[in-house]
Enzyme design. Structure first.
Site, PDB file in Angstrom:
ATOM      1  N   ASP A 126       0.403   2.727 -20.271  1.00  0.00           N
ATOM      2  CA  ASP A 126       0.125   1.362 -20.451  1.00  0.00           C
ATOM      3  C   ASP A 126      -0.406   0.948 -21.859  1.00  0.00           C
ATOM      4  O   ASP A 126      -1.222   2.036 -22.258  1.00  0.00           O
ATOM      5  CB  ASP A 126      -1.088   0.944 -19.462  1.00  0.00           C
ATOM      6  N   ASP A 174       0.738  -1.333   0.099  1.00  0.00           N
ATOM      7  CA  ASP A 174       0.062  -0.056  -0.005  1.00  0.00           C
ATOM      8  C   ASP A 174       0.949   1.176   0.078  1.00  0.00           C
ATOM      9  O   ASP A 174       2.256   0.991   0.225  1.00  0.00           O
ATOM     10  CB  ASP A 174      -0.931  -0.002   1.092  1.00  0.00           C
ATOM     11  N   GLU A 224       4.824   2.672 -22.819  1.00  0.00           N
ATOM     12  CA  GLU A 224       4.790   1.043 -23.096  1.00  0.00           C
ATOM     13  C   GLU A 224       4.355   0.813 -24.519  1.00  0.00           C
ATOM     14  O   GLU A 224       3.259   0.523 -24.367  1.00  0.00           O
ATOM     15  CB  GLU A 224       3.951   0.418 -21.933  1.00  0.00           C
TER      16      GLU A 224
HETATM   17  C1  NOJ Z   1       0.351  -4.079 -19.858  1.00  0.00           C
HETATM   18  C2  NOJ Z   1       0.668  -4.257 -18.420  1.00  0.00           C
HETATM   19  O1  NOJ Z   1       2.036  -3.951 -18.198  1.00  0.00           O
HETATM   20  C3  NOJ Z   1       0.330  -5.381 -17.813  1.00  0.00           C
HETATM   21  O2  NOJ Z   1       0.696  -5.917 -16.589  1.00  0.00           O
HETATM   22  C4  NOJ Z   1      -1.128  -5.428 -18.190  1.00  0.00           C
HETATM   23  O3  NOJ Z   1      -1.748  -6.660 -17.764  1.00  0.00           O
HETATM   24  C5  NOJ Z   1      -1.603  -5.102 -19.666  1.00  0.00           C
HETATM   25  N1  NOJ Z   1      -0.935  -3.940 -19.985  1.00  0.00           N
HETATM   26  C6  NOJ Z   1      -2.926  -4.497 -19.851  1.00  0.00           C
HETATM   27  O4  NOJ Z   1      -3.259  -3.273 -19.050  1.00  0.00           O
END
Ligand code: NOJ
Length: 564
Positions: free
Chosen positions: A217, A39, A277
């Protein structure tokens, strides 16, 4: 030979060109209240540890309210905090105190999808086909006489079809919605202007609270090809890094979104930034995400896809740097994250991360695993990564050389991949086990501030051997991986030639990667038979014991070269 870049001194350039960012997987970092789940207060209590480690920034995985189907990557409300993790006041205090420790703080933003418990998705289920509520997501009529077939052949990254059919309000079988990940993670429609405006509001909300930036993400997945055409391939399975083009990855339309986000980031003081990412290939496609008016960084995932082999690694390093030089962006090296098998195991078994659909593809053959050799390689790899130009991302536990955990009982596995692959892929839990802070089992090896919590009560169970990697014993051992990271990060800060800036390869044996950085600094990483240190070089740091003047195999050294 890579092209030379001319850059200003470290103090003059934005911090993110050089930064070492530490990834905190919040559920597994530190638990303040004994519920077995990490947390915000837990993170706050460990700020002195992070300061002593010497990192520049932390990135916290999603801390928003979430049903936790995908452990926070299924966000139900982007403007609040998950009660298991704390409150908005806790978050504000953490931001303030992180800054007081001289550390920047990045948040994970998840714009490709929400949770199916997000108010927008719940409203979409109640609304009619064609409504504005449905248009925020990707609802489509099914194919076939009665709409009983999915709208196209896309498959979910976690396995199975990427479409789910809903039941309309009147009880009849209805439309389908797209979910590139779990069915509980419906994809947003980024052609919808409300979605765009909403995320601008979300960014500003957190920037106003003082955070330094975002990890985005699935940045390469937000925009889908017009008309959602079928995947044309022998195997339509979705991988995060598709070897062939996919209509849901790396569409040119994403760049306009990132340009607008960059304008928002730049409207704040203090070099706010975002890191993508984006699992895209080749590096020239990755470079598009870090053009001067787009994002600051984009993870360079090449190291996750490389075996422990000098020729391939050298090629990847050159390719990555060459691609980014043209757009003036720094490289961002990554050896580990919460989605891939830990580097100790990967480098030993020669695994390629990101292309796994079964447990054996993901984890390799355990009977061949030699953990001491993998540890040696992971340590040497760390010195390589931290000496290369640009920034680096370190995943929690990497500084302890944690191996992958392979003995989590099946009934304790939580990754949606496990269910969605029909139990053929154990998924990613093995790199997410809560950190061991103390060698003794009390408080789940110190993961929890409440000593009565046992290792099996942590949200992912810790095996009895886990304590042998604990922070407290590594602190007392001058040869530990933790102390190697601390020393490396200190040198990296003090050396003006490290971080962003030029490098030159040094001609040497084929089994060695050797390069210099300004200030007579050099890094040698030996993959083969022992080699002799360069004449009169002073050893600043080594990843393992040297044998007199020889660098043994799987060992890296940082050197100060001499003129004569
Ligand atoms: C990439 C993230 O790093 C991963 O952990 C996640 O499951 C997928 N995107 C979906 O959000």
């Amino acid at each position: 030979m890579t092209k030379e870049i001319k850059l200003s001194s470290r103090a003059e350039r934005p911090w993110w060109r050089d930064a070492v960012t530490y990834q905190i997987y919040i559920r597994s970092f530190s638990d303040s209240d004994g519920d077995g789940i990490g947390d915000i207060e837990g993170i706050r209590s460990r700020l002195p540890y992070l300061k002593a480690l010497g990192i520049d920034a932390i990135w916290i995985t999603p801390w928003y309210p979430s049903p936790q189907i995908d452990h926070g990557y299924d966000v139900a409300d982007f403007l609040d905090i998950e009660p298991d993790y704390g409150t908005l006041d806790d978050a504000k205090r953490l931001i303030k105190e992180t800054h007081e420790h001289g550390i920047r703080i990045l948040l994970d933003i998840v714009p490709n999808h929400s949770s199916d418990k997000h108010a927008w998705f719940e409203a979409a289920l109640q609304a009619a086909p064609g409504s504005k509520e449905r248009d925020r997501y990707l609802f489509r009529d099914g194919k076939g006489e009665h709409g009983e077939l999915a709208p196209n052949n896309w498959e979910a990254v976690f396995g199975g079809p990427a479409w789910k059919r809903i039941v309309e309000k009147d009880g009849t079988p209805g439309q389908w919605y797209l979910h590139l990940f779990a069915a509980e993670q419906p994809d947003f429609n980024w052609e919808n202007s409300e979605v765009r405006a909403y995320f601008e509001k979300v960014l500003k909300f957190w920037l106003d609270l003082g955070i330094d930036g975002f990890r985005i993400d699935v940045a390469h997945g937000m925009v889908k090809a017009a008309g959602l055409p079928d995947v044309v391939a022998d195997n339509p399975h979705a991988e995060m890094l598709a070897r062939a083009a996919r209509p849901y990855w790396d569409q040119d339309g994403v760049h306009e979104i990132f340009r607008s986000w960059r304008r928002i980031l730049d409207s704040y003081s203090g070099d706010r930034m975002a890191v993508a990412e984006a699992w895209v290939s080749p590096p020239s496609r990755l470079a598009l995400y870090v053009r001067p008016d787009e994002l600051a960084n984009s993870f360079n995932f090449d190291f996750l896809g490389s075996p422990w082999e000098p020729t391939t690694l050298k090629k990847m390093i050159n390719r990555s740097m060459d691609a980014l030089v043209d757009v003036g962006a720094p490289t961002s090296w990554v050896f580990n994250n919460h989605d891939v098998v830990r580097s100790v195991d990967r480098f030993d078994l020669g695994l390629i991360a990101g292309r796994a659909n079964t447990t054996s593809e993901r984890q390799g053959d355990a009977s061949k695993l030699d953990i001491p050799r993998g540890t040696k390689r992971a340590r040497a790899g760390a010195l390589l990564m931290l000496a290369l130009p640009g920034g680096a991302y370190v995943y929690q536990g990497e500084e302890l050389a944690l191996p992958e955990v392979r003995d989590i009982p099946e009934d304790r596995l939580t990754d949606p991949r496990w269910q969605m692959s029909n139990h053929t892929d154990r998924g990613r839990d093995g790199c997410r086990v809560p950190l061991p802070w103390q060698a003794t089992p009390a408080g789940a090896f110190g993961f929890s501030a409440v000593p009565s919590l046992t290792p099996s009560e942590a949200w992912l169970p810790q095996s009895p051997w886990w304590g042998s990697y604990a922070v407290d014993i590594q602190e007392d051992n001058s040869h530990s991986t933790l102390n190697m990271y601390r020393a490396a990060l200190k040198i990296r800060h003090d050396e003006v030639g490290l971080g962003d800036g030029p490098m030159s390869w040094i001609e040497t044996e084929e089994s060695v990667l050797a390069f210099s950085r300004p200030g007579q600094f050099a890094c040698y990483l030996n993959f083969g038979l022992p080699i002799t240190l360069p004449m009169n070089a002073k050893v600043l740091l080594s990843s393992g014991p040297l044998d007199g003047v020889e660098i043994p195999t799987d060992t890296a050294v940082w050197l100060r070269l001499s003129d004569n």
